[in-house]
Scaffold this active site. Structure first.
Site, PDB file in Angstrom:
ATOM      1  N   TYR A  79       0.818  -1.183  -0.178  1.00 36.52           N
ATOM      2  CA  TYR A  79       0.090  -0.231  -0.096  1.00 36.52           C
ATOM      3  C   TYR A  79       0.847   1.215   0.024  1.00 36.52           C
ATOM      4  CZ  TYR A  79      -3.920  -2.676   0.972  1.00 36.52           C
ATOM      5  OH  TYR A  79      -5.318  -3.732   0.917  1.00 36.52           O
ATOM      6  N   ALA A  80       2.171   1.163  -0.006  1.00 43.04           N
ATOM      7  CA  ALA A  80       2.991   2.273   0.055  1.00 43.04           C
ATOM      8  C   ALA A  80       4.268   2.005  -0.637  1.00 43.04           C
ATOM      9  CB  ALA A  80       3.325   3.020   1.537  1.00 43.04           C
ATOM     10  N   SER A  86       7.694   7.483  -4.030  1.00 36.21           N
ATOM     11  CA  SER A  86       6.405   7.424  -4.014  1.00 36.21           C
ATOM     12  C   SER A  86       6.030   8.808  -5.001  1.00 36.21           C
ATOM     13  CB  SER A  86       6.060   7.735  -2.683  1.00 36.21           C
ATOM     14  OG  SER A  86       4.737   8.274  -2.734  1.00 36.21           O
ATOM     15  N   HIS A  88       4.029  10.727  -4.420  1.00 29.34           N
ATOM     16  CA  HIS A  88       3.759  11.960  -3.345  1.00 29.34           C
ATOM     17  C   HIS A  88       4.879  12.621  -3.178  1.00 29.34           C
ATOM     18  CE1 HIS A  88      -0.314  11.294  -1.995  1.00 29.34           C
ATOM     19  NE2 HIS A  88      -0.014   9.934  -2.139  1.00 29.34           N
ATOM     20  N   ASP A  95      -4.397  12.398  -2.197  1.00 25.30           N
ATOM     21  CA  ASP A  95      -5.436  11.276  -1.969  1.00 25.30           C
ATOM     22  C   ASP A  95      -6.514  12.161  -1.331  1.00 25.30           C
ATOM     23  OD1 ASP A  95      -3.637   9.342  -1.967  1.00 25.30           O
ATOM     24  OD2 ASP A  95      -3.052   9.567   0.187  1.00 25.30           O
ATOM     25  N   GLU A 138      -6.695   1.278  -4.893  1.00 23.61           N
ATOM     26  CA  GLU A 138      -6.418   2.612  -3.933  1.00 23.61           C
ATOM     27  C   GLU A 138      -7.387   3.606  -4.810  1.00 23.61           C
ATOM     28  OE1 GLU A 138      -2.611   4.084  -2.918  1.00 23.61           O
ATOM     29  OE2 GLU A 138      -2.191   2.730  -1.749  1.00 23.61           O
ATOM     30  N   HIS A 141      -6.572   7.312  -4.326  1.00 22.02           N
ATOM     31  CA  HIS A 141      -5.109   8.092  -4.829  1.00 22.02           C
ATOM     32  C   HIS A 141      -5.187   8.668  -6.436  1.00 22.02           C
ATOM     33  CE1 HIS A 141      -0.418   7.906  -4.856  1.00 22.02           C
ATOM     34  NE2 HIS A 141      -0.880   7.958  -6.190  1.00 22.02           N
TER      35      HIS A 141
END
Length: 220
Positions: A79-80, A86, A88, A95, A138, A141
């Site tokens: 999940y990451a 990433s 992000h 998100d 997800e 996201h």
């Protein structure tokens, strides 16, 4: 399609930028995004509001490596992504949630799934593509890839990995949108970066591919 690293000078703290947080709520006062991405997201949510979809909550935007490392330790690799890998970290991912409840069962989630591509956003990790993306479903996201990339990905049902492979095969294509806009898209692998053609007069954007090539998009 993205720059390899976010330009930190573009980052704004959204709590301090009311002009781009008009149509949604923030989970906390620390969330940051590059201003151009925040403006595009605000426009999308504005249009959703006009459709009566009004309970959007922005829960995360840009993360530095320290914050990403904490999340990776907490949630694991399904999940990451590890720090430095990433989306992000680039500022191009955000998100979302809904004040109604879980995004996947909310009006907001359904609206985004149907319309986000029109604004340059895609659901980065959709259901059924886990083997390709390496990340579990997800629905919260969103990733900004820009137009025309999001339009092509929507029409062909591609996730980003599939789209990049498509560009690597096609090398060059012209896309005409329903809005009467047209774009030339040219892919260059790393061994041809000295041959990248930049137009003198036409608007263009150049971005990386998350791999080892670049893509030049020219407005026609």
């Amino acid at each position: 399609m993205n720059d390899e690293f976010v330009i930190e000078g573009d980052l704004v703290t959204l709590f301090e930028q009311q002009q781009v947080t008009t149509f949604y709520s923030l989970l906390n006062e620390r969330i940051q995004l590059p201003l151009p991405i925040a403006e595009k997201f605000n426009q999308m949510v504005n249009d959703a509001n006009e459709d009566g979809v009004e309970q959007f909550l922005l829960t995360s935007g840009y993360r530095d490596n320290e914050a990403q490392a904490r999340l990776y330790d907490e949630r694991g690799s399904d999940y990451a992504m590890p720090p430095g890998f990433s989306e992000h970290n680039t500022g191009l991912a955000l998100d979302i949630s809904s004040m109604e409840g879980p995004i996947e069962s909310s009006t907001e989630g359904r609206w985004v799934e149907e319309h986000s591509w029109k604004y340059g956003f895609v659901i980065r990790y959709p259901k059924g593509k886990e083997e390709i993306t390496g990340i579990q479903y997800e629905p919260w996201h969103l990733r900004y890839v820009g137009i025309p990339h999001s339009v092509i990905m929507h029409e062909k049902g591609f996730v980003l990995e599939e789209y990049i492979e498509f560009l690597e095969e096609e090398k060059s294509l012209v896309v005409e949108l329903d809005s009467d806009e047209a774009y030339a898209i040219n892919y260059y692998p790393k061994e041809q970066l000295d041959r990248v053609v930049i137009p003198n007069e036409q608007p263009y954007k150049i971005s990386g591919t998350n791999k080892d090539g670049v893509v030049v998009v020219v407005e026609l």
